[in-house]
Scaffold this active site. Structure first.
Site, PDB file in Angstrom:
ATOM      1  N   ILE A  12      21.107 -21.706 -22.687  1.00 56.60           N
ATOM      2  CA  ILE A  12      22.309 -21.026 -22.188  1.00 56.60           C
ATOM      3  C   ILE A  12      23.381 -22.045 -21.803  1.00 56.60           C
ATOM      4  CG2 ILE A  12      23.203 -19.255 -20.623  1.00 56.60           C
ATOM      5  CD1 ILE A  12      20.312 -18.315 -20.217  1.00 56.60           C
ATOM      6  N   SER A  85      12.339 -23.065 -17.034  1.00 59.00           N
ATOM      7  CA  SER A  85      12.738 -21.670 -17.244  1.00 59.00           C
ATOM      8  C   SER A  85      11.651 -20.772 -17.848  1.00 59.00           C
ATOM      9  CB  SER A  85      13.973 -21.645 -18.155  1.00 59.00           C
ATOM     10  OG  SER A  85      13.627 -22.066 -19.461  1.00 59.00           O
ATOM     11  N   THR A 125      18.498 -15.269 -12.104  1.00 57.31           N
ATOM     12  CA  THR A 125      17.854 -14.372 -13.064  1.00 57.31           C
ATOM     13  C   THR A 125      17.520 -13.028 -12.406  1.00 57.31           C
ATOM     14  OG1 THR A 125      15.744 -14.024 -14.206  1.00 57.31           O
ATOM     15  CG2 THR A 125      15.724 -15.641 -12.465  1.00 57.31           C
ATOM     16  N   ASP A 126      17.467 -11.986 -13.213  1.00 56.88           N
ATOM     17  CA  ASP A 126      17.050 -10.675 -12.687  1.00 56.88           C
ATOM     18  C   ASP A 126      15.578 -10.685 -12.264  1.00 56.88           C
ATOM     19  OD1 ASP A 126      15.842 -10.744 -15.189  1.00 56.88           O
ATOM     20  OD2 ASP A 126      16.623  -8.822 -15.872  1.00 56.88           O
ATOM     21  N   GLU A 127      14.833 -11.727 -12.683  1.00 55.15           N
ATOM     22  CA  GLU A 127      13.400 -11.763 -12.353  1.00 55.15           C
ATOM     23  C   GLU A 127      13.166 -11.913 -10.854  1.00 55.15           C
ATOM     24  OE1 GLU A 127      10.858 -13.888 -15.055  1.00 55.15           O
ATOM     25  OE2 GLU A 127      12.310 -13.709 -16.672  1.00 55.15           O
ATOM     26  N   TYR A 153       7.776 -19.078 -11.413  1.00 58.06           N
ATOM     27  CA  TYR A 153       9.156 -19.260 -11.887  1.00 58.06           C
ATOM     28  C   TYR A 153      10.123 -18.417 -11.071  1.00 58.06           C
ATOM     29  CZ  TYR A 153      13.318 -18.223 -14.662  1.00 58.06           C
ATOM     30  OH  TYR A 153      14.621 -18.007 -15.050  1.00 58.06           O
ATOM     31  N   LYS A 157      13.164 -19.494  -8.417  1.00 56.74           N
ATOM     32  CA  LYS A 157      14.580 -19.111  -8.600  1.00 56.74           C
ATOM     33  C   LYS A 157      15.081 -18.343  -7.365  1.00 56.74           C
ATOM     34  CE  LYS A 157      16.846 -19.636 -11.791  1.00 56.74           C
ATOM     35  NZ  LYS A 157      17.725 -20.779 -12.188  1.00 56.74           N
ATOM     36  N   HIS A 279       2.171  -9.979 -15.142  1.00 55.61           N
ATOM     37  CA  HIS A 279       3.251  -9.665 -16.097  1.00 55.61           C
ATOM     38  C   HIS A 279       4.191  -8.561 -15.590  1.00 55.61           C
ATOM     39  CE1 HIS A 279       4.017  -9.128 -20.718  1.00 55.61           C
ATOM     40  NE2 HIS A 279       5.125  -9.368 -20.034  1.00 55.61           N
TER      41      HIS A 279
HETATM   42  P1  NAD Z   1      16.235 -23.910 -21.041  1.00 50.68           P
HETATM   43  O1  NAD Z   1      14.824 -24.157 -20.625  1.00 50.68           O
HETATM   44  O2  NAD Z   1      16.548 -23.608 -22.446  1.00 50.68           O
HETATM   45  O3  NAD Z   1      17.137 -25.164 -20.619  1.00 50.68           O
HETATM   46  C1  NAD Z   1      17.005 -25.818 -19.396  1.00 50.68           C
HETATM   47  C2  NAD Z   1      17.780 -27.132 -19.471  1.00 50.68           C
HETATM   48  O4  NAD Z   1      17.696 -27.780 -18.175  1.00 50.68           O
HETATM   49  C3  NAD Z   1      17.229 -28.121 -20.493  1.00 50.68           C
HETATM   50  O5  NAD Z   1      18.285 -28.735 -21.206  1.00 50.68           O
HETATM   51  C4  NAD Z   1      16.494 -29.159 -19.635  1.00 50.68           C
HETATM   52  O6  NAD Z   1      16.482 -30.453 -20.226  1.00 50.68           O
HETATM   53  C5  NAD Z   1      17.335 -29.123 -18.377  1.00 50.68           C
HETATM   54  N1  NAD Z   1      16.579 -29.561 -17.182  1.00 50.68           N
HETATM   55  C6  NAD Z   1      15.325 -29.153 -16.816  1.00 50.68           C
HETATM   56  N2  NAD Z   1      14.966 -29.791 -15.677  1.00 50.68           N
HETATM   57  C7  NAD Z   1      16.011 -30.574 -15.319  1.00 50.68           C
HETATM   58  C8  NAD Z   1      16.252 -31.448 -14.236  1.00 50.68           C
HETATM   59  N3  NAD Z   1      15.324 -31.653 -13.282  1.00 50.68           N
HETATM   60  N4  NAD Z   1      17.434 -32.100 -14.165  1.00 50.68           N
HETATM   61  C9  NAD Z   1      18.384 -31.912 -15.129  1.00 50.68           C
HETATM   62  N5  NAD Z   1      18.196 -31.116 -16.189  1.00 50.68           N
HETATM   63  C10 NAD Z   1      17.034 -30.452 -16.279  1.00 50.68           C
HETATM   64  O7  NAD Z   1      16.737 -22.744 -20.068  1.00 50.68           O
HETATM   65  P2  NAD Z   1      17.759 -21.555 -20.354  1.00 50.68           P
HETATM   66  O8  NAD Z   1      17.030 -20.423 -20.960  1.00 50.68           O
HETATM   67  O9  NAD Z   1      18.968 -22.105 -21.010  1.00 50.68           O
HETATM   68  O10 NAD Z   1      18.117 -21.126 -18.853  1.00 50.68           O
HETATM   69  C11 NAD Z   1      19.210 -21.747 -18.176  1.00 50.68           C
HETATM   70  C12 NAD Z   1      19.318 -21.143 -16.773  1.00 50.68           C
HETATM   71  O11 NAD Z   1      19.534 -19.739 -16.876  1.00 50.68           O
HETATM   72  C13 NAD Z   1      18.060 -21.320 -15.933  1.00 50.68           C
HETATM   73  O12 NAD Z   1      18.457 -21.599 -14.609  1.00 50.68           O
HETATM   74  C14 NAD Z   1      17.366 -19.963 -16.013  1.00 50.68           C
HETATM   75  O13 NAD Z   1      16.622 -19.712 -14.831  1.00 50.68           O
HETATM   76  C15 NAD Z   1      18.575 -19.041 -16.110  1.00 50.68           C
HETATM   77  N6  NAD Z   1      18.338 -17.759 -16.827  1.00 50.68           N
HETATM   78  C16 NAD Z   1      17.774 -17.745 -18.066  1.00 50.68           C
HETATM   79  C17 NAD Z   1      17.621 -16.535 -18.746  1.00 50.68           C
HETATM   80  C18 NAD Z   1      17.043 -16.495 -20.146  1.00 50.68           C
HETATM   81  O14 NAD Z   1      16.850 -15.393 -20.679  1.00 50.68           O
HETATM   82  N7  NAD Z   1      16.771 -17.607 -20.794  1.00 50.68           N
HETATM   83  C19 NAD Z   1      18.040 -15.344 -18.151  1.00 50.68           C
HETATM   84  C20 NAD Z   1      18.619 -15.389 -16.867  1.00 50.68           C
HETATM   85  C21 NAD Z   1      18.764 -16.620 -16.228  1.00 50.68           C
HETATM   86  P1  TYD Z   2       9.853 -14.476 -22.458  1.00 52.15           P
HETATM   87  O1  TYD Z   2      10.732 -14.713 -23.625  1.00 52.15           O
HETATM   88  O2  TYD Z   2       8.880 -15.531 -22.051  1.00 52.15           O
HETATM   89  O3  TYD Z   2      10.836 -14.095 -21.241  1.00 52.15           O
HETATM   90  P2  TYD Z   2      10.472 -13.519 -19.763  1.00 52.15           P
HETATM   91  O4  TYD Z   2       9.035 -13.618 -19.508  1.00 52.15           O
HETATM   92  O5  TYD Z   2      11.265 -14.435 -18.876  1.00 52.15           O
HETATM   93  O6  TYD Z   2      10.979 -12.106 -19.763  1.00 52.15           O
HETATM   94  O7  TYD Z   2       9.040 -13.135 -22.713  1.00 52.15           O
HETATM   95  C1  TYD Z   2       9.697 -11.904 -22.961  1.00 52.15           C
HETATM   96  C2  TYD Z   2       8.635 -10.828 -23.029  1.00 52.15           C
HETATM   97  O8  TYD Z   2       7.806 -11.062 -24.181  1.00 52.15           O
HETATM   98  C3  TYD Z   2       7.677 -10.839 -21.837  1.00 52.15           C
HETATM   99  O9  TYD Z   2       7.345  -9.488 -21.522  1.00 52.15           O
HETATM  100  C4  TYD Z   2       6.456 -11.574 -22.338  1.00 52.15           C
HETATM  101  C5  TYD Z   2       6.432 -11.234 -23.818  1.00 52.15           C
HETATM  102  N1  TYD Z   2       5.862 -12.268 -24.713  1.00 52.15           N
HETATM  103  C6  TYD Z   2       4.862 -11.938 -25.624  1.00 52.15           C
HETATM  104  O10 TYD Z   2       4.434 -10.767 -25.723  1.00 52.15           O
HETATM  105  N2  TYD Z   2       4.369 -12.912 -26.447  1.00 52.15           N
HETATM  106  C7  TYD Z   2       4.806 -14.205 -26.375  1.00 52.15           C
HETATM  107  O11 TYD Z   2       4.285 -15.065 -27.131  1.00 52.15           O
HETATM  108  C8  TYD Z   2       5.840 -14.527 -25.447  1.00 52.15           C
HETATM  109  C9  TYD Z   2       6.353 -15.929 -25.347  1.00 52.15           C
HETATM  110  C10 TYD Z   2       6.343 -13.528 -24.629  1.00 52.15           C
END
Ligand code: NAD
Ligand code: TYD
Length: 339
Positions: A12, A85, A125-127, A153, A157, A279
């Site tokens: 993101i 994350s 996050t909504d989590e 996780y 957060k 879960h």
């Molecule tokens: P990601 O795991 O793809 O990226 C995380 C980035 O942070 C990576 O580039 C990693 O190198 C960097 N990082 C990790 N530890 C670090 C540290 N100690 N110092 C500096 N950099 C560090 O994660 P993402 O999916 O892009 O999520 C980004 C943010 O958005 C997170 O805070 C996550 O909680 C939040 N978020 C993610 C989702 C989702 O669906 N992916 C949804 C809601 C919120």
């Molecule tokens: P994920 O992408 O890990 O996001 P989050 O757990 O933060 O919502 O998983 C999305 C959903 O998919 C979650 O309900 C777990 C499920 N999942 C599987 O069923 N199989 C998989 O291999 C993974 C990675 C996730």
């Protein structure tokens, strides 16, 4: 203005860097990223050509490095994406999540206090709200829903959220917070559901679905998350939390079957595996606060966004093949081999 984006080499954060450079060419961006397994400089390839963008490798929990960066770059705004994350990894190794997600956020908040800041934005996050029952489709998370976390996780957060709000109340630090639902789109690390399933299906590998695949996630196209954060850092009220989500709820099984259909692969590739401990059943967001206050509206609905995302993975196999290095393969074997 100068924006410090932490975690900008991740999914993101990388999309946000591109969004800001495209939509606000007058602003400059410094990215601080530790380049963990989830960080990838290839994601920032285009940004690195832009003179308004610079990159610093470093850990948000490293106080000396963070203070040195603030001293040199004097950011006006900090947007904190940097985090561990992945829920499954937090079940394997909670300690790292506490260190990065809580202690790291604490260091950034201290740096903002010490050097002064226009805005600190915490990407949450909504989590943090826990989950909703599958059968109660009338229920949604609002900003008033109590925090009730399930995984290490989400607990880490939620802790960072509380710390951020405490710095607002106690030190009057100008903070904002956003809590977004599940994102998908380009540059998504292939350990998360959607990219993992696309890449496995392309290789005719089994698609590991946890439990019965009934769990529901509210999927938001990543660019819509970026536009929401952009509006919050420029017009959001300090001390406020904003929920972000797109009313695109799907069961995991629906998502997996959509991917298989789009790639013309058989449903026999689906393998039901042991469920994730703790879960969460269903996430669903009420985003009316950001819609009414800041005029935000998601632009991409799931049915079009997922097709574009699949196409992106087809067109960018070099990006994800490079990501699937040795350390990731070892994790994959550990996670799924005997499941
Ligand atoms: P990601 O795991 O793809 O990226 C995380 C980035 O942070 C990576 O580039 C990693 O190198 C960097 N990082 C990790 N530890 C670090 C540290 N100690 N110092 C500096 N950099 C560090 O994660 P993402 O999916 O892009 O999520 C980004 C943010 O958005 C997170 O805070 C996550 O909680 C939040 N978020 C993610 C989702 C989702 O669906 N992916 C949804 C809601 C919120
Ligand atoms: P994920 O992408 O890990 O996001 P989050 O757990 O933060 O919502 O998983 C999305 C959903 O998919 C979650 O309900 C777990 C499920 N999942 C599987 O069923 N199989 C998989 O291999 C993974 C990675 C996730």
């Amino acid at each position: 203005m100068k924006i410090l984006v932490t975690g900008g080499a991740g999914f993101i954060g990388g999309n946000f860097v591109h969004y800001e450079l495209d939509h606000h060419p007058e602003d400059s961006i410094v990215c601080l990223d530790a380049l963990t397994y989830a960080g990838n400089m290839e994601t920032l390839r285009e940004a690195l050509k832009n003179p308004k963008f610079s990159f610093v490798q470093g850990n948000i929990a490293d106080r000396d490095a963070v203070y040195a960066l603030f001293e040199q770059d004097k950011p006006d705004v900090v947007v904190n994406f940097a985090a561990e994350s992945h829920v499954d990894r937090s079940i394997e190794n909670p300690g790292l999540f506490l260190q990065t997600n809580i202690a790291g956020t604490g260091v950034l908040l201290d740096a903002c206090r010490k050097y002064g800041i226009g805005r600190f934005h915490q990407v949450s996050t909504d989590e943090v709200y826990g989950d909703l029952p599958l059968e109660r489709t009338d229920l949604f998370f609002t900003e008033e829903t109590p925090l009730h976390t399930s995984s290490p996780y989400s607990a880490s957060k939620a802790s960072a959220d509380l710390l951020t709000l405490a710095y607002f109340r106690t030190f009057k630090l100008p903070v904002t917070l956003s809590r977004c639902s599940n994102n998908y789109g380009p540059y998504h690390f292939p350990e998360k559901l959607i990219p993992l399933m696309i890449i496995n299906a392309l290789a005719d590998k089994e698609l590991p679905v946890y439990g019965k695949g009934e769990n529901v996630r509210d999927w938001l196209y990543v660019e819509d998350h970026c536009s929401a954060i952009d509006l919050i850092i420029r017009g959001g009220r300090v001390g406020e939390v904003y929920n972000i989500g797109g009313h695109n709820e799907r069961t995991n099984l629906e998502v997996v079957k959509t991917i298989l259909r789009a790639l013309n692969k058989p449903e026999s590739l689906i393998r039901y595996v042991t469920d994730r401990p703790g879960h969460d059943l269903r996430y669903a967001i009420d985003a009316s606060k950001i819609e009414q206050e800041l005029g935000w509206k998601p632009q991409t609905m799931f049915d079009t966004g997922i097709q574009g995302t699949i196409q992106w993975y087809l067109n960018n196999s070099v990006w994800w093949r490079n990501v699937l290095d040795g350390s990731y393969r070892a994790y994959y074997d550990r996670m799924y081999k005997y499941r």
